[in-house]
Design an enzyme around this catalytic site. Structure first.
Site, PDB file in Angstrom:
ATOM      1  N   ARG A  97      -5.806  22.487 -28.000  1.00 24.57           N
ATOM      2  CA  ARG A  97      -4.393  21.909 -27.015  1.00 24.57           C
ATOM      3  C   ARG A  97      -4.654  22.535 -25.619  1.00 24.57           C
ATOM      4  O   ARG A  97      -4.436  21.618 -24.765  1.00 24.57           O
ATOM      5  CB  ARG A  97      -3.180  22.447 -27.646  1.00 24.57           C
ATOM      6  CG  ARG A  97      -2.065  21.971 -26.917  1.00 24.57           C
ATOM      7  CD  ARG A  97      -1.686  20.523 -26.967  1.00 24.57           C
ATOM      8  NE  ARG A  97      -0.679  20.148 -26.126  1.00 24.57           N
ATOM      9  CZ  ARG A  97      -0.257  18.960 -26.125  1.00 24.57           C
ATOM     10  NH1 ARG A  97      -0.753  18.035 -26.716  1.00 24.57           N
ATOM     11  NH2 ARG A  97       0.810  18.408 -25.374  1.00 24.57           N
ATOM     12  N   ASP A 121      -1.467  22.937 -32.675  1.00 20.66           N
ATOM     13  CA  ASP A 121      -0.306  22.818 -33.806  1.00 20.66           C
ATOM     14  C   ASP A 121      -0.118  21.314 -34.098  1.00 20.66           C
ATOM     15  O   ASP A 121       0.385  20.784 -33.272  1.00 20.66           O
ATOM     16  CB  ASP A 121       0.815  23.621 -33.512  1.00 20.66           C
ATOM     17  CG  ASP A 121       0.295  25.348 -33.482  1.00 20.66           C
ATOM     18  OD1 ASP A 121      -0.414  25.516 -34.046  1.00 20.66           O
ATOM     19  OD2 ASP A 121       0.895  25.951 -32.785  1.00 20.66           O
ATOM     20  N   MET A 343      12.851  20.455 -29.395  1.00 20.28           N
ATOM     21  CA  MET A 343      11.625  20.008 -28.693  1.00 20.28           C
ATOM     22  C   MET A 343      10.557  19.201 -29.926  1.00 20.28           C
ATOM     23  O   MET A 343      10.079  18.143 -29.580  1.00 20.28           O
ATOM     24  CB  MET A 343      10.803  21.310 -28.085  1.00 20.28           C
ATOM     25  CG  MET A 343       9.718  20.496 -27.367  1.00 20.28           C
ATOM     26  SD  MET A 343       8.976  21.976 -26.246  1.00 20.28           S
ATOM     27  CE  MET A 343      10.491  22.318 -24.841  1.00 20.28           C
TER      28      MET A 343
END
Length: 436
Positions: A97, A121, A343
């Site tokens: 990421r 993730d 989130m």
């Protein structure tokens, strides 16, 4: 795939020192691409995600010199931009990421930057719009190859400063835009900027390299573009997520633990959130001392007596990366807690594994869970489970260390992505954990 075997129900005792912050390191390491001069970074965590990024930088042509334990000097004076168009880069960049943050520095210094759809993730949709809209505002042209999931931005004539209002206070988005803007012509203002300590650290490092960034620590950053940046030496903060993990571990296992050198001034509301769960924290110099909670810990209600709600929010609110820890700690509290994960819509799905261990949790929807604490009257039971992401993985590990019997955690590479030699460090304070 590796596994952990954990014998739970053992009280731990001792001192533990947090590693360097993973989320800061991902930004800081990408910033070395902004200068041809040497940059020395200290307190780099030895974890999978960071080591992958260092390998990627090396393949880009960055010279890497290891100075000793957790210190590396980088020099990006012969960057190979052709590597960005290779199949090897598509594979490497897509597995991490944090690789998205090489784009801003490359765009600023070399006029172009490419990246495959980054990994990380699996916790729900993680949009990249903030990054690329920022680059476009600075004058870059954007393109996206849907077949290869390959992003590109180009600005052969350089970037130009502008005023922008971010659509979300994205930490990595803000970092990427700041790194692009430091070499742009003119002045850039970024409103609704993230202001996490790690972003502040990046800005302080860039200023030490010759950048002109003001408003550091606020949500309005002003960046005066400069011609070039020089080298510097920088030390990464201790990892606040790991510090929160050790607080949760101490409470769940009724252990007396001292967390060393935590940088209290950069912890924000984290200590107070754990205190709301009834956990005792003592400030001793720059350390956190957690006494053994032999009588458990009792959740504080809101002032009107209603159920305590713990929710994530942009800094200085509570970090979403610690909600999984708070949730597992709440399973043995006296009292009830509503966890609201705003989130990411998939981050709470690991609770089914805690329910299998005997936890009382009601998953209201993808974002909210009610935890009914056991008050240690009913111990969690050992089981076999798989780690779905870094933060859920450490939460399951904490649950296993407090549970009765021997648990097995599979897919521990997810935990290794974010926690340095965690089995060795836990054994040093008395845990019975074996890597197999």
């Amino acid at each position: 795939m590796g596994i952990f075997k954990i014998e739970g129900g053992i009280q731990l005792k001792g001192e533990i020192t947090p590693q360097g912050a993973k989320n800061e390191a991902l930004q800081i390491l990408c910033a070395v691409l902004l200068t041809p001069e040497k940059v020395t970074i200290n307190n780099i965590p030895d974890i999978i995600d960071i080591n992958k990024l260092i390998t990627l930088l090396g393949n880009l042509g960055v010279k890497i010199q290891k100075n000793g334990n957790s210190s590396i000097t980088f020099q990006a004076d012969e960057v190979n931009m052709g590597y960005l168009e290779t199949e090897a880069f598509k594979k490497e960049g897509g597995s991490l990421r944090g690789s998205i943050m090489i784009v801003g520095p490359l765009l600023a210094r070399f006029g172009k930057g490419y990246i495959p759809k980054p990994g990380g993730d699996k916790i729900g949709r993680r949009r990249l719009d903030t990054h690329f809209e920022g680059f476009i505002n600075l004058g870059a042209k954007f393109r996206y190859n849907r077949e290869d999931h390959f992003y590109g931005v180009e600005a052969p004539d350089g970037l130009t400063g502008t005023d922008m209002l971010l659509d979300e206070a994205s930490v990595t988005g803000t970092a990427n835009i700041v790194m692009a803007a430091v070499l742009a012509k003119g002045t850039t203002t970024v409103y609704n900027a993230a202001c996490e300590p790690y972003l502040q650290q990046l800005c302080k490092m860039l200023n030490s390299m010759g950048a002109k960034i003001s408003g550091v620590g606020s949500n309005l950053l002003t960046i005066e573009g400069v011609e070039a940046l020089g080298g510097c030496e920088h030390r990464i903060l201790p990892d606040m997520i790991e510090i929160g993990s050790w607080i949760g571990l101490a409470a769940m296992t009724k252990s007396e633990i001292t967390i060393k050198n935590v940088s209290w001034e950069n912890l924000g509301v984290i200590p107070n959130v754990f205190r709301k769960l009834g956990i005792t924290l003592e400030k001793k110099g720059d350390d956190i001392f957690i006494p053994a909670h032999v009588n458990g810990y009792e959740v504080k209600t809101d002032i009107d007596g209603s159920i305590l709600t713990i929710a994530d929010a942009p800094w200085p609110g509570f970090t979403p990366d610690l909600l999984s820890i708070v949730l597992v700690v709440a399973t043995q509290a006296k009292g009830d807690v509503l966890i609201h994960q705003k989130m990411f819509e998939s981050r709470l799905f690991f609770v089914d594994k805690l329910i299998d261990m005997g936890a009382k949790i009601i998953l209201c929807d993808p974002h909210r869970a009610v935890v009914i604490g056991h008050d240690f009257k009913s111990q969690l039971k050992a089981t076999t489970m798989s780690s779905p992401d870094i933060r859920a993985g450490i939460s399951l590990l904490i649950a296993a260390l407090s549970a009765k019997g021997t648990s097995t955690i599979q897919n521990i590479e997810q935990i290794d992505r974010g926690y340095e030699r965690i089995d060795e460090r836990l054994r040093a304070i008395g845990a019975n954990i074996v890597r197999a």
